[in-house]
Design a protein around this motif. Sequence first.
Motif, PDB file in Angstrom:
ATOM      1  N   THR A   1      45.886  59.145  35.280  1.00  0.00           N
ATOM      2  CA  THR A   1      44.687  58.773  34.658  1.00  0.00           C
ATOM      3  C   THR A   1      44.703  57.651  33.833  1.00  0.00           C
ATOM      4  N   VAL A   2      45.888  57.363  33.362  1.00  0.00           N
ATOM      5  CA  VAL A   2      46.101  56.017  32.507  1.00  0.00           C
ATOM      6  C   VAL A   2      46.126  54.880  33.446  1.00  0.00           C
ATOM      7  N   ARG A   3      45.584  53.999  33.496  1.00  0.00           N
ATOM      8  CA  ARG A   3      45.716  52.831  34.241  1.00  0.00           C
ATOM      9  C   ARG A   3      45.669  51.581  33.509  1.00  0.00           C
ATOM     10  N   PRO A   4      46.423  50.410  34.193  1.00  0.00           N
ATOM     11  CA  PRO A   4      47.252  50.632  35.179  1.00  0.00           C
ATOM     12  C   PRO A   4      48.683  51.128  35.123  1.00  0.00           C
ATOM     13  N   LEU A   5      49.240  51.776  36.197  1.00  0.00           N
ATOM     14  CA  LEU A   5      50.547  52.294  35.811  1.00  0.00           C
ATOM     15  C   LEU A   5      51.533  51.738  36.583  1.00  0.00           C
ATOM     16  N   HIS A   6      52.797  51.328  35.966  1.00  0.00           N
ATOM     17  CA  HIS A   6      53.803  50.672  36.483  1.00  0.00           C
ATOM     18  C   HIS A   6      55.009  51.657  36.284  1.00  0.00           C
ATOM     19  N   ILE A   7      55.505  51.798  37.597  1.00  0.00           N
ATOM     20  CA  ILE A   7      56.724  52.654  37.672  1.00  0.00           C
ATOM     21  C   ILE A   7      57.999  51.568  37.947  1.00  0.00           C
ATOM     22  N   ILE A   8      58.933  51.527  36.939  1.00  0.00           N
ATOM     23  CA  ILE A   8      60.167  50.874  37.044  1.00  0.00           C
ATOM     24  C   ILE A   8      61.291  51.749  37.507  1.00  0.00           C
ATOM     25  N   TYR A   9      61.758  51.612  38.709  1.00  0.00           N
ATOM     26  CA  TYR A   9      62.912  52.363  39.290  1.00  0.00           C
ATOM     27  C   TYR A   9      64.257  51.669  39.230  1.00  0.00           C
TER      28      TYR A   9
ATOM     29  N   ASN B   1      47.366  52.971  42.510  1.00  0.00           N
ATOM     30  CA  ASN B   1      48.183  51.815  41.506  1.00  0.00           C
ATOM     31  C   ASN B   1      48.912  51.079  42.213  1.00  0.00           C
ATOM     32  N   ILE B   2      48.431  50.458  43.240  1.00  0.00           N
ATOM     33  CA  ILE B   2      49.333  49.367  43.858  1.00  0.00           C
ATOM     34  C   ILE B   2      48.507  48.190  44.330  1.00  0.00           C
ATOM     35  N   GLY B   3      49.224  46.890  44.110  1.00  0.00           N
ATOM     36  CA  GLY B   3      48.516  45.827  44.590  1.00  0.00           C
ATOM     37  C   GLY B   3      47.501  45.162  43.436  1.00  0.00           C
ATOM     38  N   LYS B   4      47.579  45.746  42.260  1.00  0.00           N
ATOM     39  CA  LYS B   4      46.614  45.152  41.054  1.00  0.00           C
ATOM     40  C   LYS B   4      47.401  44.762  40.071  1.00  0.00           C
ATOM     41  N   SER B   5      46.957  43.756  39.074  1.00  0.00           N
ATOM     42  CA  SER B   5      47.565  43.402  38.062  1.00  0.00           C
ATOM     43  C   SER B   5      48.123  44.738  37.080  1.00  0.00           C
ATOM     44  N   GLY B   6      49.562  44.481  37.053  1.00  0.00           N
ATOM     45  CA  GLY B   6      50.020  45.803  36.169  1.00  0.00           C
ATOM     46  C   GLY B   6      50.247  47.184  36.958  1.00  0.00           C
ATOM     47  N   ALA B   7      49.936  47.297  37.984  1.00  0.00           N
ATOM     48  CA  ALA B   7      49.815  48.501  38.732  1.00  0.00           C
ATOM     49  C   ALA B   7      50.685  48.614  39.999  1.00  0.00           C
ATOM     50  N   GLY B   8      52.049  49.461  39.840  1.00  0.00           N
ATOM     51  CA  GLY B   8      52.589  49.385  41.253  1.00  0.00           C
ATOM     52  C   GLY B   8      53.850  49.873  40.801  1.00  0.00           C
ATOM     53  N   ILE B   9      55.123  49.628  41.891  1.00  0.00           N
ATOM     54  CA  ILE B   9      56.325  50.161  41.686  1.00  0.00           C
ATOM     55  C   ILE B   9      57.328  49.003  41.927  1.00  0.00           C
TER      56      ILE B   9
ATOM     57  N   GLY C   1      57.619  48.596  54.461  1.00  0.00           N
ATOM     58  CA  GLY C   1      58.130  47.538  55.519  1.00  0.00           C
ATOM     59  C   GLY C   1      58.679  46.340  54.927  1.00  0.00           C
ATOM     60  N   VAL C   2      59.107  46.346  53.506  1.00  0.00           N
ATOM     61  CA  VAL C   2      59.544  45.096  53.220  1.00  0.00           C
ATOM     62  C   VAL C   2      61.057  45.220  52.718  1.00  0.00           C
ATOM     63  N   GLN C   3      61.513  44.061  52.181  1.00  0.00           N
ATOM     64  CA  GLN C   3      62.972  44.005  51.869  1.00  0.00           C
ATOM     65  C   GLN C   3      62.878  44.930  50.526  1.00  0.00           C
ATOM     66  N   THR C   4      62.077  44.116  49.489  1.00  0.00           N
ATOM     67  CA  THR C   4      61.929  44.811  48.041  1.00  0.00           C
ATOM     68  C   THR C   4      60.835  43.825  47.594  1.00  0.00           C
ATOM     69  N   GLU C   5      59.917  44.630  46.597  1.00  0.00           N
ATOM     70  CA  GLU C   5      58.908  43.786  45.985  1.00  0.00           C
ATOM     71  C   GLU C   5      58.861  44.265  44.582  1.00  0.00           C
ATOM     72  N   GLU C   6      58.590  43.259  43.816  1.00  0.00           N
ATOM     73  CA  GLU C   6      58.449  43.570  42.325  1.00  0.00           C
ATOM     74  C   GLU C   6      57.499  42.777  41.538  1.00  0.00           C
ATOM     75  N   PHE C   7      56.941  43.179  40.356  1.00  0.00           N
ATOM     76  CA  PHE C   7      56.133  42.347  39.744  1.00  0.00           C
ATOM     77  C   PHE C   7      56.997  41.314  38.599  1.00  0.00           C
ATOM     78  N   GLU C   8      56.402  40.164  38.516  1.00  0.00           N
ATOM     79  CA  GLU C   8      56.985  39.205  37.499  1.00  0.00           C
ATOM     80  C   GLU C   8      57.016  40.109  36.292  1.00  0.00           C
ATOM     81  N   SER C   9      58.017  39.630  35.402  1.00  0.00           N
ATOM     82  CA  SER C   9      58.054  40.280  34.030  1.00  0.00           C
ATOM     83  C   SER C   9      56.657  40.053  33.484  1.00  0.00           C
TER      84      SER C   9
END
Lengths: 898, 251
Positions: free
Chosen positions: A415-423, A449-457, A192-200
């Motif tokens: 099983t390896v956390r945190p997981l970050h997917i960069i698409y 793996n969402i909403g945590k440090s280092g975890a998300g897409i 429901g958003v435009q786009t979200e991303e982690f800061e590098s």
Amino acid sequence: MELSRRDFLKYSALGGVALAGISSTYFKRVQAEISAKPKNFSIIRSVCSPNCTGACAFDALVYKGRIETLTQSADYPEPEYNPRGCLRGQSMVNLIYGPDRLKKPLIRVGKRGEGKFKAVSWDTALDYMADKLVEIMKKYGPESVAVSVQVPGTGYVHKGALIRLASMFGWSAIHGYTMNGDLPAFWSQTFGVQTEEFESLEWMESKYIAIFGSNVFVTRLPDAKFLSIASERGAKIVVVDPNFSPTAAKADEWIQINPSTDSALALSIVNEIIKQKLYDEEFIKTYTDMPLLVRLDNQKRLRAYEVKELKDTAEKLRQQTPDYRDIFVVYDRNEGFKVVNPETLERDFDPVLEGEFEVELVNGKKVKVKPVFQLLKEEVAEYTPDKTAEIITPPNRDKKEYIDAIKRLAVEMATVRPLHIIYGASNYQWFHGDLKGRALSLIVALTGNIGKSGAGISTYAGQFKIRWPLGAWWSFKGRKNKWVTYLLWMNKEYRESEEFRKYNKETPYPKNDVKAFIFGWNNPFDQHNMANRMIELAESGELELIVAIDFQMTTSCRWADVVLPGVAWYEKYELTATILHPYVQLQQPAIEPLFECMPEIWIFKELAKRLVEKWNDPELKENIAEFYPDPELFKEEEGAKATGTWSLKLAREIAHKASLKAVDLMLKTGGDLVEGITLERLLKEGAVRLNIPTPNKRQIPFWEQINQKKPFPPQSFPVPLPKTARFVKSGRIEFYKDEDIFIDFGETLPVHKDPFVDTEYKLNPDAKKYKYVYITRNALYRVHSTHSNNITMLELQDFKPRVWMNPETAKEKDIREGDLVEVYNDRGRVVGYAVLDVGIHPHVIIFEQGWWSRYLKGTSYNTLTYPWVKAIHLAYFVPGIWEPTTAWNEVACDVRKV
Amino acid sequence: MVKYGMVIDLNRCIGCRSCAVICKIHNSLPPGTWWHRVETVGSKEHQVSTGEFPNLSEVYLPVPCMHCENPPCVKVCPVGATWKREDGVVLVDFERCIGCRYCMTACPYGVRQFNWQDSDESFEKGFKATGFEEGFVEGYRHGYPVDHRTKDGRLVYTPKRPRGVVEKCTFCVQYIDQGLKPACVRGCPGNARIFGDLDDPNSEISQVLRDKGYIKLLEDMGTDPKVFYIPPMRKKNRGAVKYSAEIEGGV
């Protein structure tokens, strides 16, 4: 002064033995010059901000009124960010002082595209432009004036000024995010958003980084270090890409797959995760739509108020919930069917994820329902490792390896956390890019793996983001501009098609088409000349007015009727932000604008002034002085004109002041995110972090949703929440989409769909003869088409455009390394010199986008592309958020020697 | 006494060539002159893979002047125009250089370049090669804009080197003498470079050289270079899809 070897020796002989120091006229002169003057350098901090998302601060060393060097400011508060900068920003001086620099306003005298102009005064150019615009506005309506404001995230003041102007008259803005194909459509559908991303900076916190088709080490240069540091800290980096790349070279594993088959791979991984019960049950029950029930009879979600036993509770709840929500149902393992409140993620139910149930509707009918998770489980069961390997394994690889890899990757990623997917953009800029994104999101959602440090897409394309509300500047007295979708403009056949008529719900289109085109900070005649249509519109005269605002004579300027010379980021004040980090920064003028170039805020103010004189709108006439944030500045300049004391220099000074006032205005009216961030702080500190409501203000997507159980979605500025919240009516992450169009196209859940079937082959079955995929990737030496004419960048490329291919392809076509070749299809062609690389997938041909046409013997790489429109992107219309988005890589091509 | 050296971490180097460009802009290098080069080892074309498919690799090698402790270029200079300063930096005195180019033949790293023509001419030629009719805006040159001399008055940096002299990387002598780091070190986006005092055991560079394995280019030539490389870690079976113990044993 010319000094020959002989002279030198002569002088030194005369001068005696002492050679050190003064023994030649040449050096004598230079030395005298230098020692006579003290070193009067000034250092000005500005921000290099083309559309690369870097937003890197550079210190300009100014000597005798010229920028002599650029040095990375390296003053970001977190030391790991420093330095920021790259080879392109470093050599920006080549553009500022280069031979393509625009000097004066220009009006075309030859044919469009010929590049024949006459230099005129600002008054002449602006009067001419205003007259023509009013003519067009009167004849076709103001909405027929289209403005293209590329990547406004890089410049809230000056780019905002063009939007401000557009809002005055109701012109149609073209949203750059979708024009560029940078909008990954899965975001709005799923979150429901435009786009979200982690800061590098957050990349360092991940322990598993799965990069799907992103060449981070070429396209995110200033942030490369974070991947290296993550790796040094023990993170595993996996790159999934049909082609080997500098990023794959640094990864622990390179998984080569067939182009655009990532959905299949992702769904197969999901299948393994589900089969092996590696998913986080509590997470998906709370934050996703997995437990929500779906009716099997019509594939729609079960609404609580449809259910006989829940009707009353549901109706009561419905009264209290906003219109953009809906009330759905779960099956509680103890209490049976229960109502779900979409406005909270606090659960008062323990839902089952699997099974089939029968429910009685209000009208007495009994229907079967299943939770979304059950449907997902059944669907992904088809993506067995075996079947998936069939789809993804490249022709020169062994399927067995892939079968094993799928199983292994699933276990690793779960099983390896945190997981970050960069698409990556190269990956999602396909017709079915949204399906891929939805499938990949499943992996992070199922594993929590969402909403945590280092975890998300994350996706990192386009400096589009409006990071806080800017309406006070971007809208003139609350007026709104209209919108026109670039793809619809380019694709007339689609606009007139059955499918468009059937599925378009909200997307507007100017009644009389687009008749005038004003573009700033972009090069559409190279970059967006899909199937050569931009040029056709220009040549045919269908487009009656074309105006370019730029600081260089680009290909697009050559096609314009009027060219207005603006400035880049060392000649004005500007407010800059990006997606890649949450710093707010200022651009500052290190030098006076060159020649007669003007800061764009002034250009638009002058245009506004003239238009208002000729246009019948009393409110505008009365308040025109308010175009500048402080009307006194406007009046000061008018006053100077009246008394004959006006000069360009004065206008610039006033424009600088107006720019600073605009900065101040946007900060003061921006709300919580910029609370306490002032102009003074920016001038003093350089980079100031936004007040992101997370620990240490770190840019972690969905932190509030996951940690504070706020319902999805967070707001995507500048749009009011209801406009995007309706994309996820359940208030949760949604993998099941039940709008009619998703049902019609079989995309209620993410699936794999082959490339070209719904596009190239549908348009023309004969296109099957074009056996290669045409990938126009980003280049190391350019930021899109900026720096195409940078002499240092060109030197590094031996002044030659290239075409990369697999040696097998070359062999088949009798092409040798270095041969001049042509990549082509029915729509167009482009030329380059062949480079053979065994790391390139045998079905892929790569051309690096951004080359100006004049370096390509007049060809244009975008003539091969096509403005495909995916009907699902018409289900709603929120510009730059839910809108048809360009699929650059959905192109079939062939190659031959020239 | 300070002894300057540089470490380049090839694990962190992403081959972006930013260092080469930083050097070019800061030191006012005309087209055709590169004091610092970055290439892909084993490949003629930059950023194209090498190795045997699917075990491919790309290793980038940035090459500045090595500022050798035992510099062959210094030995052969007939007029003493090139010398090694006390702090280990090897420099060229532009007022002494007679352009015999003997140093260029002596240097095994090929880091020295000769000014066959005036740099203005190089710019002109460069712009023409690019298809431009004109060059920079009148008289513009990028680069640190003023001369720099050593304490004993030798001219070791000038924005416009004249025709007939040899030039090379100076570790940005105009900057290090002001207490700044060389431009390439300051600007590397991969944070792959370290510059500092090799004689100070507590400096970052000394610590890194103690902790990590490093290599030197053409070590057997006996030049004793002061630019050290941290070699890239060998990633086993790069490119091949790997099996894991769990899968072998069945899950």
